[in-house]
Every structure is written in structure tokens, then in C-alpha cells.
Design an enzyme around this catalytic site. Structure first.
Site, PDB file in Angstrom:
ATOM      1  N   VAL A  16       0.429  -1.086  18.037  1.00 56.39           N
ATOM      2  CA  VAL A  16       1.736  -0.306  17.761  1.00 56.39           C
ATOM      3  C   VAL A  16       1.342   0.446  19.234  1.00 56.39           C
ATOM      4  O   VAL A  16       2.131   1.180  19.565  1.00 56.39           O
ATOM      5  CB  VAL A  16       1.619   0.887  16.501  1.00 56.39           C
ATOM      6  CG1 VAL A  16       2.417   2.310  16.742  1.00 56.39           C
ATOM      7  CG2 VAL A  16       1.924  -0.488  15.295  1.00 56.39           C
ATOM      8  N   THR A  39     -10.242  -4.797  17.666  1.00 59.08           N
ATOM      9  CA  THR A  39      -9.086  -5.427  17.477  1.00 59.08           C
ATOM     10  C   THR A  39      -7.500  -5.197  18.207  1.00 59.08           C
ATOM     11  O   THR A  39      -7.226  -5.810  17.744  1.00 59.08           O
ATOM     12  CB  THR A  39      -8.554  -5.094  15.808  1.00 59.08           C
ATOM     13  OG1 THR A  39      -7.654  -3.358  15.895  1.00 59.08           O
ATOM     14  CG2 THR A  39      -9.215  -4.792  14.424  1.00 59.08           C
ATOM     15  N   ALA A 118      -1.422   8.179  12.845  1.00 58.56           N
ATOM     16  CA  ALA A 118      -1.367   7.381  12.424  1.00 58.56           C
ATOM     17  C   ALA A 118      -1.430   7.213  10.841  1.00 58.56           C
ATOM     18  O   ALA A 118      -2.251   6.475  10.842  1.00 58.56           O
ATOM     19  CB  ALA A 118      -1.171   6.290  13.501  1.00 58.56           C
ATOM     20  N   TYR A 149      -9.165   0.056   3.846  1.00 55.78           N
ATOM     21  CA  TYR A 149      -8.276   0.912   4.158  1.00 55.78           C
ATOM     22  C   TYR A 149      -8.062   1.762   3.790  1.00 55.78           C
ATOM     23  O   TYR A 149      -7.386   3.045   4.072  1.00 55.78           O
ATOM     24  CB  TYR A 149      -7.538  -0.190   5.097  1.00 55.78           C
ATOM     25  CG  TYR A 149      -6.651   0.187   5.496  1.00 55.78           C
ATOM     26  CD1 TYR A 149      -5.887   0.386   6.640  1.00 55.78           C
ATOM     27  CD2 TYR A 149      -4.576  -0.391   5.266  1.00 55.78           C
ATOM     28  CE1 TYR A 149      -5.390   0.421   8.327  1.00 55.78           C
ATOM     29  CE2 TYR A 149      -3.411   0.542   5.968  1.00 55.78           C
ATOM     30  CZ  TYR A 149      -4.001   0.770   7.639  1.00 55.78           C
ATOM     31  OH  TYR A 149      -2.762   0.655   8.143  1.00 55.78           O
TER      32      TYR A 149
END
Ligand code: NAD
Length: 322
Positions: A16, A39, A118, A149
Site C-alpha cells: 500500500v 516485509t 494506517a 497485529y
């Protein structure tokens, strides 16, 4: 609409983030990307580095951030985001949501910049309210395998509103729902790249559980348009950014089989622990406050994503990263 001339984007080498950097550059914004590629992909940075107003800083967001200049916008996207990644990087995920978010907020405070977090639909957990509105508090298992997470993001939201409350930082929060599109890693374990990669290599599409669990899938072009609209607005959030058209996992698998022309079978595996059974955003707020809604339907979006995977770019980007 506010003016943004200089942006600091953490996680800008990711899926993104790289699309967001590209959109901002297209809008004439100069962009500094802070990313340690844990990542993200080097190929995403290489593309962006061809632009004179783009700079990549190789830095772990958990460590204190170096002086990087003045900014009107700090967007914090750095965070492992796929279940495979955050299962492997559990402590790193918690740290980038906590220490990383604090460092990002400190930059926004020092520079007087707008701050955009985000966040994710995962803050709603396995929701008992459907579709999910921003007022819903969520149903999250704080000790389950996904909690690194979910709780990382819930903490990021808490510290973001605390910086607004106690320090007067101009913050906002985007709760992003499942986003897909070109530049997803074929090995990142999320549903769409996994199914596409499996279909194109004639392997069974592996569905966890019954396949009747639902997802709302939003093309990255739409998501980034939403993030940009929120960054340019004065809204403090949280605002859901996602596609309100709900599809079952089976629907998505079938669409991918049709669109690729693959004869791969669908294989059902054990359900994933704490996997949300329903996921669909209520985007009334985004529509009314940002004038935003997704424009790209699933068939069109999946076709362009499949095209990208078919071109071999997904696999070569991965190989050149190592
Ligand atoms: P991604 O893994 O492709 O991107 C994350 C980026 O952050 C990578 O480039 C990675 O290298 C970088 N990063 C991670 N930890 C870091 C650290 N400690 N220091 C510096 N850089 C670090 O994931 P994505 O899908 O692009 O997600 C981007 C953001 O959007 C994440 O915060 C994620 O939680 C959020 N989000 C994404 C989705 C989605 O469907 N893609 C949905 C909800 C929320």
C-alpha cells in the site's frame, strides 16, 4: 482541502505504501520513505527512486528516527500486515505499532505536521456488529495468535488519539479493510495473492474453513485515493476505507479461477483460529466527509492484479529482494 507539499511515509516500500508514495509524487508532493524492507520490496523503492522528489531512508521505525527535514504530512504505514508476516515477526509487529507509532507521532509533533495512522479493520476482531461502523469497539482476542497485529493496531490508535488530546497533534486514523492489487508478494499469505499464485501455477486453491466467511476487497487504487482524501481533509477519524461489497472467500476463489482460466481445484483446510467470519465496512462516514467511495469492482480489480502476476513481475520482484 489542505495543501501537502512534503510527506514522510513510513512503510513506503510496502504494497500500500509504495502506491501511496507514487500517488503523492504524481500530485507534486516530495516524499521521504522510511522503511527497513522487513516485509517490503526493494523493487518498489527502485521504481520510486527514479523520481527526483523521492528519497528512501533505510531505517527501523522502532529505533529513534533521524532528522529527515520538514513535513506537512507524516503517514505511518510501517507494520507487517499479512498473517504470515506478523506470525513470524510477532514482537516486531507489537513494537512497530507501539514504539514505532510514538516515534512517528513525535516527528509530526516536532514538525507541526498532519499525522495519518494506517489502522485496520482487524481492530474490530471477529465482529458482532455488521457491517462495521467506526463506533463499534470490536471483539478481539487479546491473547490469540492474531493479537500481535490486532492489539498493536489498537494501541497505535490509542497513542494517536492521546497525542491529539495531550499534545494537540493534528491526527487522523484510517481503518483500512482488505486491500489487493499489483505489488502484493506472492508469498505474503493473504487470500488474493495466494489464490492467484496457486491458480497460475495449477495448484489447488487452499481455502481455510468453509469458504463461506466473507471479506470486502478493495483495489489498492481506491484505498490510496481514500488515504489521500483523508490526509488532505481535516477529519480526525477513525474513518473506514474499504469496499462495502461483501464476497465470500469461495466467491473470490471462484472469480480467480474464472479470470485465470485455471482448472485448479478448491481444497478446504482447517479454519484459522480467530478468523473473522464476517467483514464488511460501513462507509457512510467516508462518503459524507471525504466524498470517497471505491470505484473499481472486483472483476476489474482482480483482472488487473492477475495481469500483474502473470507478467512475472511478482515473482521476479521477490527473487531480486534476496
Ligand atoms: P506491507 O508488508 O507490504 O508493507 C509494510 C511496510 O512496512 C513494508 O515495506 C515493511 O518493510 C515496512 N516495515 C514494517 N516494519 C517496519 C519497521 N519496524 N521499520 C521500518 N519499516 C517497517 O503491508 P501493506 O499491506 O502495504 O500494509 C501497509 C499498512 O496498511 C500496514 O500498516 C497495514 O497494517 C495497513 N493495512 C493494510 C491492509 C491491506 O489489506 N493491505 C489492510 C489494513 C491495514
Amino acid at each position: 482541502m489542505r495543501t501537502i507539499k512534503r510527506a514522510l511515509i513510513s512503510g513506503g516500500a510496502g504494497f500500500v505504501g509504495s502506491h501511496l508514495c507514487e500517488q503523492l509524487l504524481r500530485d507534486g508532493v516530495s516524499v521521504v520513505c522510511l522503511d527497513n524492507l522487513c516485509t517490503g520490496l526493494r523493487s518498489n523503492i527502485k521504481l520510486l527512486e527514479e523520481h527526483p522528489d523521492f528519497r528512501w531512508v533505510d531505517h527501523d521505525a522502532v529505533e529513534p528516527w533521524p532528522e529527515l527535514g520538514d513535513f506537512d504530512l507524516v503517514a505511518h504505514l510501517a507494520c507487517p500486515a499479512s498473517p504470515v508476516d506478523y506470525a513470524e515477526l510477532g514482537i516486531e509487529t507489537l513494537r512497530v505499532g507501539s514504539e514505532g507509532t510514538r516515534h512517528a507521532l513525535d516527528v509530526a509533533l516536532a514538525k507541526g505536521a498532519r499525522f495519518l495512522l494506517a489502522s485496520t479493520s482487524e481492530v474490530y476482531g471477529d465482529p458482532t456488529e455488521h457491517p462495521q461502523r467506526e463506533t463499534y469497539w470490536g471483539n478481539v482476542n487479546s491473547i490469540g495468535p492474531r493479537s500481535v497485529y490486532d492489539e498493536s493496531k489498537r494501541f497505535s490508535e490509542a497513542i494517536t488519539v492521546a497525542y491529539r488530546r495531550y499534545h494537540g497533534v493534528d491526527t487522523t486514523i484510517a481503518r483500512i479493510f482488505n486491500t489487493y492489487g499489483p505489488r502484493m508478494r506472492p508469498d505474503d499469505g493473504r487470500m488474493i495473492p495466494t489464490f492467484i499464485h496457486q491458480a497460475l501455477t495449477n495448484r489447488p486453491l487452499t481455502v481455510s474453513g468453509s469458504g463461506q466467511q466473507t471479506r470486502s476487497i478493495c483495489h489498492v487504487t481506491d484505498t490510496v485515493r481514500g488515504l489521500s482524501a483523508l490526509a488532505h481533509s481535516h477529519h480526525e477519524g477513525p474513518v473506514n476505507i474499504g469496499n462495502p461489497i461483501e464476497l465470500s472467500v469461495w466467491n473470490v476463489a471462484t472469480k480467480i479461477l474464472e479470470s485465470t482460466g485455471s482448472s485448479s481445484p478448491i481444497e478446504y483446510h482447517d479454519a484459522v483460529i480467530d478468523d473473522p467470519q464476517k467483514r464488511c465496512p460501513d462507509i457512510t462516514l467516508a462518503r459524507s466527509e471525504l466524498g470517497w467511495e471505491p470505484l473499481i469492482g472486483a472483476d476489474e480489480g482482480l483482472a488487473s492484479t492477475i495481469e500483474w502476476f502473470r507478467s512475472g513481475l511478482a515473482v521476479s520482484a521477490l527473487e531480486s529482494n534476496h
